[in-house]
Design a protein around this motif. Sequence first.
Motif, PDB file in Angstrom:
ATOM      1  N   ARG A  11     -54.858  -1.638   2.294  1.00  0.00           N
ATOM      2  CA  ARG A  11     -53.468  -1.367   2.705  1.00  0.00           C
ATOM      3  C   ARG A  11     -53.450  -0.249   3.721  1.00  0.00           C
ATOM      4  O   ARG A  11     -54.012   0.803   3.514  1.00  0.00           O
ATOM      5  N   ARG A  12     -52.829  -0.501   4.832  1.00  0.00           N
ATOM      6  CA  ARG A  12     -52.617   0.522   5.862  1.00  0.00           C
ATOM      7  C   ARG A  12     -51.187   0.445   6.358  1.00  0.00           C
ATOM      8  O   ARG A  12     -50.540  -0.601   6.222  1.00  0.00           O
ATOM      9  N   SER A  13     -50.713   1.534   6.922  1.00  0.00           N
ATOM     10  CA  SER A  13     -49.401   1.482   7.564  1.00  0.00           C
ATOM     11  C   SER A  13     -49.613   0.869   8.941  1.00  0.00           C
ATOM     12  O   SER A  13     -50.255   1.468   9.800  1.00  0.00           O
ATOM     13  N   GLN A  68     -38.245   2.985  16.434  1.00  0.00           N
ATOM     14  CA  GLN A  68     -39.593   2.581  16.012  1.00  0.00           C
ATOM     15  C   GLN A  68     -39.720   1.067  16.232  1.00  0.00           C
ATOM     16  O   GLN A  68     -39.022   0.282  15.587  1.00  0.00           O
ATOM     17  N   LYS A  70     -41.753  -1.092  15.398  1.00  0.00           N
ATOM     18  CA  LYS A  70     -42.155  -1.919  14.253  1.00  0.00           C
ATOM     19  C   LYS A  70     -40.983  -2.738  13.720  1.00  0.00           C
ATOM     20  O   LYS A  70     -41.145  -3.885  13.329  1.00  0.00           O
ATOM     21  N   HIS A 152     -45.347  -1.360   6.560  1.00  0.00           N
ATOM     22  CA  HIS A 152     -45.281   0.011   7.093  1.00  0.00           C
ATOM     23  C   HIS A 152     -44.058   0.715   6.515  1.00  0.00           C
ATOM     24  O   HIS A 152     -42.928   0.321   6.777  1.00  0.00           O
ATOM     25  N   PRO A 153     -44.292   1.794   5.730  1.00  0.00           N
ATOM     26  CA  PRO A 153     -43.156   2.542   5.186  1.00  0.00           C
ATOM     27  C   PRO A 153     -42.618   3.531   6.222  1.00  0.00           C
ATOM     28  O   PRO A 153     -43.384   4.065   7.022  1.00  0.00           O
ATOM     29  N   GLY A 156     -38.150   7.737   8.822  1.00  0.00           N
ATOM     30  CA  GLY A 156     -37.565   8.201  10.083  1.00  0.00           C
ATOM     31  C   GLY A 156     -36.367   7.338  10.447  1.00  0.00           C
ATOM     32  O   GLY A 156     -36.497   6.360  11.188  1.00  0.00           O
ATOM     33  N   MET A 176     -36.205   4.359   1.654  1.00  0.00           N
ATOM     34  CA  MET A 176     -37.305   4.093   2.579  1.00  0.00           C
ATOM     35  C   MET A 176     -37.078   2.748   3.266  1.00  0.00           C
ATOM     36  O   MET A 176     -36.426   1.867   2.695  1.00  0.00           O
ATOM     37  N   ARG A 192     -58.684   5.534   8.888  1.00  0.00           N
ATOM     38  CA  ARG A 192     -57.796   6.228   7.966  1.00  0.00           C
ATOM     39  C   ARG A 192     -58.061   7.725   7.961  1.00  0.00           C
ATOM     40  O   ARG A 192     -59.206   8.166   7.991  1.00  0.00           O
ATOM     41  N   ARG A 195     -58.310  11.782   2.788  1.00  0.00           N
ATOM     42  CA  ARG A 195     -57.426  12.100   1.677  1.00  0.00           C
ATOM     43  C   ARG A 195     -57.975  13.303   0.922  1.00  0.00           C
ATOM     44  O   ARG A 195     -59.188  13.490   0.829  1.00  0.00           O
TER      45      ARG A 195
END
Length: 205
Positions: A11-13, A68, A70, A152-153, A156, A176, A192, A195
């Motif tokens: 999982r990635r944004s 944005q 997206k 993508h969360p 903004g 969100m 990434r 973390r």
Amino acid sequence: MKNIKEVFQERRSIKYFDPDKSLDDKTLKEIINMAVLAPSAFNLQPWEIIAIRSDEAKRRLYNEACSQKKVLNAPVTLAIVGDTLGYRRNNPIWDVKIESGLSENKAKSIIDNSEKNLYPTPGKKVAFAVRNSSLLAMSIMYAAKSYGVDTHPMIGFDEDKLKEIFNIDDSKTVTMLISIGYHDDSKEIKSRERRFLYDEIVKEF
Ligand SMILES: Cc1cc2nc3c(=O)[nH]c(=O)nc-3n(C[C@H](O)[C@H](O)[C@H](O)COP(=O)(O)O)c2cc1C
């Protein structure tokens, strides 16, 4: 279907969604219906989701979401909405609980305790809504990935404007946005960022 470790690792944004790849209704429904297994306080599920899909709605969202891209390119953007008053008696889950044997008096005492002690102030009511609906949001992102669907969360955005555009009551919070679709394979995904791990974030008592 991906296993849980693959879901977490992959999982990635996703910044660039393929505008030519749609997300079929069946997959979107399965993702949401899997994600609603998320936990919530008293199982109140104080949330709802607005699916922004039409070109016109996307354009209006784009204007209020820091431009944005997206939200224009993804086939769907979900607004995850939390209900700051979701513990009250008009939540239909209380009827489900009462049908399953909870007494009306017990329900009333939980609701009174919520009103007076747990969520007495506007800040605590918003925290209640955001805490619960954030777990739904995260569950949607992991459920999507398990189907090979990207997300993508975003926070903004201008919440007041979104409430106006999408007829969201003032007692609700827009927790969100989550754009959802498929990564545009012609674009690179940055590696990434690191973390913080156990030793850096855990204080033991
Ligand atoms: C609550 C929340 C709000 C975010 N808001 C935005 C946003 O408005 N715009 C954006 O480009 N990314 C946003 N992000 C994405 C983060 O930048 C991203 O999750 C983080 O850099 C980690 O990258 P990864 O998700 O690919 O692991 C948000 C993420 C979260 C969890």
